[in-house]
Design a protein around this motif. Structure first.
Motif, PDB file in Angstrom:
ATOM      1  N   ARG A 181      39.408  45.616  34.675  1.00 57.53           N
ATOM      2  CA  ARG A 181      39.831  45.609  35.942  1.00 57.53           C
ATOM      3  C   ARG A 181      39.316  46.938  36.331  1.00 57.53           C
ATOM      4  O   ARG A 181      38.748  47.048  37.477  1.00 57.53           O
ATOM      5  CB  ARG A 181      41.368  45.814  35.637  1.00 57.53           C
ATOM      6  CG  ARG A 181      42.084  45.804  36.898  1.00 57.53           C
ATOM      7  CD  ARG A 181      43.817  45.560  36.907  1.00 57.53           C
ATOM      8  NE  ARG A 181      44.383  45.927  38.140  1.00 57.53           N
ATOM      9  CZ  ARG A 181      44.538  45.069  39.139  1.00 57.53           C
ATOM     10  NH1 ARG A 181      43.968  43.955  38.786  1.00 57.53           N
ATOM     11  NH2 ARG A 181      45.236  45.436  40.199  1.00 57.53           N
ATOM     12  N   TRP A 182      39.338  47.966  35.547  1.00 53.57           N
ATOM     13  CA  TRP A 182      38.653  49.238  35.945  1.00 53.57           C
ATOM     14  C   TRP A 182      37.195  49.191  36.088  1.00 53.57           C
ATOM     15  O   TRP A 182      36.571  49.878  37.024  1.00 53.57           O
ATOM     16  CB  TRP A 182      38.791  50.314  34.908  1.00 53.57           C
ATOM     17  CG  TRP A 182      40.520  51.007  35.050  1.00 53.57           C
ATOM     18  CD1 TRP A 182      41.714  50.681  34.660  1.00 53.57           C
ATOM     19  CD2 TRP A 182      40.632  52.112  36.053  1.00 53.57           C
ATOM     20  NE1 TRP A 182      42.687  51.242  35.219  1.00 53.57           N
ATOM     21  CE2 TRP A 182      42.151  52.257  36.028  1.00 53.57           C
ATOM     22  CE3 TRP A 182      39.934  52.869  36.919  1.00 53.57           C
ATOM     23  CZ2 TRP A 182      42.526  52.993  36.726  1.00 53.57           C
ATOM     24  CZ3 TRP A 182      40.497  53.546  37.500  1.00 53.57           C
ATOM     25  CH2 TRP A 182      41.912  53.868  37.372  1.00 53.57           C
TER      26      TRP A 182
ATOM     27  N   PHE B  78      36.821  47.785  39.402  1.00 53.66           N
ATOM     28  CA  PHE B  78      36.872  49.086  40.623  1.00 53.66           C
ATOM     29  C   PHE B  78      35.628  50.088  40.566  1.00 53.66           C
ATOM     30  O   PHE B  78      35.078  50.124  41.896  1.00 53.66           O
ATOM     31  CB  PHE B  78      38.153  49.707  40.066  1.00 53.66           C
ATOM     32  CG  PHE B  78      39.423  49.205  40.224  1.00 53.66           C
ATOM     33  CD1 PHE B  78      39.736  48.042  40.923  1.00 53.66           C
ATOM     34  CD2 PHE B  78      40.677  49.749  39.508  1.00 53.66           C
ATOM     35  CE1 PHE B  78      40.836  47.503  40.993  1.00 53.66           C
ATOM     36  CE2 PHE B  78      41.670  49.148  39.856  1.00 53.66           C
ATOM     37  CZ  PHE B  78      42.019  47.918  40.488  1.00 53.66           C
TER      38      PHE B  78
ATOM     39  N   VAL C 210      37.959  57.036  42.130  1.00 52.08           N
ATOM     40  CA  VAL C 210      37.193  56.329  41.265  1.00 52.08           C
ATOM     41  C   VAL C 210      35.841  57.400  40.991  1.00 52.08           C
ATOM     42  O   VAL C 210      35.527  57.463  39.825  1.00 52.08           O
ATOM     43  CB  VAL C 210      36.689  55.100  41.779  1.00 52.08           C
ATOM     44  CG1 VAL C 210      35.753  54.250  40.903  1.00 52.08           C
ATOM     45  CG2 VAL C 210      38.044  54.284  41.614  1.00 52.08           C
TER      46      VAL C 210
END
Lengths: 381, 318
Positions: free
Chosen positions: B177-178, B181, B202
């Protein structure tokens, strides 16, 4: 009425903000010195005294400012085209090599003269040899950065990275030449080319210890300013720097502009190399790699790529570099102190970029403009 | 040099040894830069981070064992950790500054090169002389009786860590998921915004993490190979790593191959010197720079953007 308004407020903004940034950097540097156990005010005083404290000290400052003015142009000129070239050090080295080669050929007829040739020079007038050396530096440095511009235009190679890599290649080339093919066998501890005869070196201005390189630097800055601000060529360059697509549509030869501007930029740094060889070292060796290239980038940034401002900033920064020795001697601070200070100035100046337009003081007051007398029928719906 | 006994065989052996040793810093810096660029920012300042990392690792390793009485088996690892943390501090400055409005990230990178190397030289002055305990090595060459082979196959655990990190990072980008991102922020900030991701945060995290890796790359230089601290220790490796990421098309696994390639190119000069070829050694030592330039000339093209390049890279947006 609205047309006669002066823009002194926005002009003063571009003077006040960099000055304030310099001040903030000085304060940060003071804090840094405090952590090192030094009295910051004593350090400031020492910097000021050794940089601008006396005519003798100021001469040293001007000596260091001369190459900085020239290397700053190497970043400032392409920046007007929107290119970030940082190959100053490499172009300086190439210029030094070019100047040494031409100087030796015009003096002795060979880059590596044999003992018989060394006895007598060819007998050319000093001016001829000096012009030859300057041209050698200009052309060698110019071609070096023109390569960067050509790679940018034809291959879209990032000019920042390519010019930085070429710095390392230039230094390797210098080391190769002075320790190999171009080496003077007499230079044992510090491999160098053969020395340029005293007669042909750049002398000092009057009775000072400032060499003519300072005049070169001031002239180059003035010419560059005129070229960018007051000629069609400069206008074309600034247009292309503002919007490449618009420039292309307007039919401007962007590729040609890029390569010419890069050549001019490199030739300035190359001239700095010539000055180092012909006035300071008297021969090409590793000493010409003295960090003027990297400091020149900083000068260009603080001056916001304005060539005239670069001359002033070069004197300021020249003073700081000049004081490096004194900091080392009287405070026992490492010579890298000056580098830390330069880094701090650089970072604060970059931050200050984001402040333009944020202060109301620098905004022109809104003069209420009377509505046009005729209701505008010219505007189509 | 032991390579003399091997004659010309010393050249390929020297290149192999140099590849295994010299590619570690390239690997860490390029992975760090890869992570940074995936989030849409460039960090040219990793050259300064590399130097600061090398200096702090060496200084801490020396101080810990000589002054603070920490055993020499632990002190170099402490140095590696501190090098990473020093990198993170520089990374924070870069991340904060380069996200200010109207501030160009390449310019910040140049400033960080000057600032980082200034810091490294300022504090490193005192540590040029002393000898710091080095990182342990894993000896894979014990099967051979030849000391040259044995010394060539002394591999750093950090190098192995880096080799494992490359596929791990690829997996991170692809399957977590990261990672999504990060890719969203780098490729299409608008899409990231729509997903409810904070672009600033981020990018901040990516730049700091990337600088941590670059700091560790510096520790590889000073605590493994060449295993000393001097002001010319990195000589542009941080910058070459930036070009290397372009060559590797922003793919962590390809960063690994590219790093090995660069480590090998760097070893050609010393390997030839060890068998007595001394002509033009400066030019051979400049091989990695020339190679980087050639690779950029071949891979870049004015007609199209490079495949795999993060969409927001080099554009000015918040």
């Amino acid at each position: 009425m609205a047309l006669s308004r002066s823009n002194w407020r926005s002009r003063s903004e571009s003077v006040v903000i960099p000055l304030a940034a310099l001040m903030v950097a000085l304060v940060l540097f003071g804090i840094f010195c405090m952590f090192g156990g030094k009295n910051p005010f004593a350090v400031y005083a020492a910097i000021f005294k050794t940089a601008f404290g006396s005519w003798n000290a100021f001469q040293g400052t001007l000596l260091r400012a001369a190459p900085l003015m020239l290397t700053a142009l190497c970043t400032a000129l392409p920046a007007r085209l929107g290119l970030m070239v940082i190959g100053n050090e490499g172009a300086l080295v190439l210029g030094g090599l070019g100047a040494a080669a031409v100087g030796l050929i015009l003096s002795y007829g060979s880059i590596t003269p044999n003992p018989a040739q060394l006895q007598t020079t060819l007998g050319l007038a000093p001016t001829v040899v000096q012009i030859g050396m300057a041209l050698g530096g200009i052309i060698a440095g110019g071609i070096w950065i023109a390569i960067v511009g050509a790679l940018r235009h034809y291959r879209a190679v990032n000019e920042t990275i390519s010019s930085l890599l070429m710095n390392y290649i230039a230094i390797a080339l210098l080391n190769h030449l002075v320790e190999g093919p171009w080496k003077d066998p007499a230079s044992l501890n510090k491999p160098s080319t053969f020395p340029i005869p005293e007669l042909y070196r750049l002398g000092n201005i009057g009775s000072t210890r400032i060499h003519y390189g300072l005049i070169y630097g001031l002239l180059a800055c003035a010419i560059a300013y005129f070229l960018i601000q007051h000629t069609t060529f400069g206008f074309a360059a600034r247009t292309a720097g503002g919007n490449v697509k618009a420039a292309r549509i307007a039919g401007l030869p962007v590729g040609k502009l890029t390569i010419i501007i890069c050549f001019l930029a490199g030739s300035c740094a190359g001239l700095a190399g010539m000055v180092e060889v012909a006035a300071v070292q008297g021969q090409a060796n590793a000493s010409i790699v003295a960090g003027y290239g990297y400091a020149g980038i900083l000068v260009a940034f603080i001056a916001r790529y304005n060539a005239l401002a670069a001359a002033v900033v070069a004197i300021l920064l020249g003073g700081i570099i000049n004081s490096g020795g004194a900091l080392q001697r009287s405070f026992g601070m490492p010579d890298a102190t000056v580098l830390v200070f330069q880094g701090l100035v650089f970072l604060v100046v970059l931050y200050s970029e984001s402040l333009y337009g944020r202060f109301k003081i620098f905004k022109e007051p809104e003069i209420p403009i009377a509505p046009p007398p005729v209701p505008s029928a010219a505007v189509p719906v | 040099m032991a390579a003399e006994a091997l004659g010309w065989w010393g050249v390929p052996l020297g290149i192999l040894a140099g590849t295994l040793r010299g590619s570690a810093p390239f690997l860490f810096v390029s992975l760090g830069e890869c992570l940074t660029e995936k989030s849409g920012k460039i960090n040219l300042g990793l050259e300064g981070t590399l130097l600061t990392g090398a200096m702090s690792a060496y200084a801490i390793s020396y101080l810990a064992s000589d002054k603070w009485g920490i055993p020499t088996s632990v002190s170099p690892w402490l140095g590696v950790l501190v090098a990473g943390c020093a990198g993170m501090i520089l990374g924070f400055i870069h991340a904060w500054l380069s996200q200010q409005p109207k501030v160009n990230d390449i310019a910040v990178g140049i400033a960080m090169i000057i600032f980082g190397s200034g810091i490294a030289f300022y504090f490193g002055k005192a540590f040029i002389q002393p000898k710091a305990p080095q990182l342990p090595t894993i000896d894979l060459g014990n099967w051979s009786a030849m000391p040259a082979v044995q010394s060539a196959l002394k591999i750093s655990p950090l190098f192995i860590f880096g080799v494992l990190l490359a596929p791990l990072m690829a997996w991170f980008f692809k399957s977590t998921r990261w990672g999504l991102f990060v890719r969203a922020v780098g490729d299409s900030p608008d899409a990231a915004l729509a997903m409810g991701v904070s672009i600033k945060r981020v990018r901040m995290l990516c730049i700091i993490a990337g600088s941590f890796l670059a700091g560790i790359g510096g520790a590889c230089l000073s605590l493994y190979y060449p295993g000393l601290w001097s002001e010319s220790i990195s000589s542009g490796q941080g910058l070459m790593a930036v070009a290397l990421v372009i060559f590797a098309r922003w793919n962590p696994v390809q960063c690994l191959w590219a790093s090995l390639f660069f480590g090998g190119a760097q070893a050609i000069g010393p390997a030839l010197q060890s068998v007595g070829v001394d002509q033009g050694r400066y030019l051979f030592n400049a091989m990695p720079y020339i190679l980087t330039l050639l690779i950029m000339i071949i891979t870049c093209s004015p007609k199209k953007t490079l495949s795999g390049a993060p969409g927001a890279l080099g554009t000015i947006n918040g």
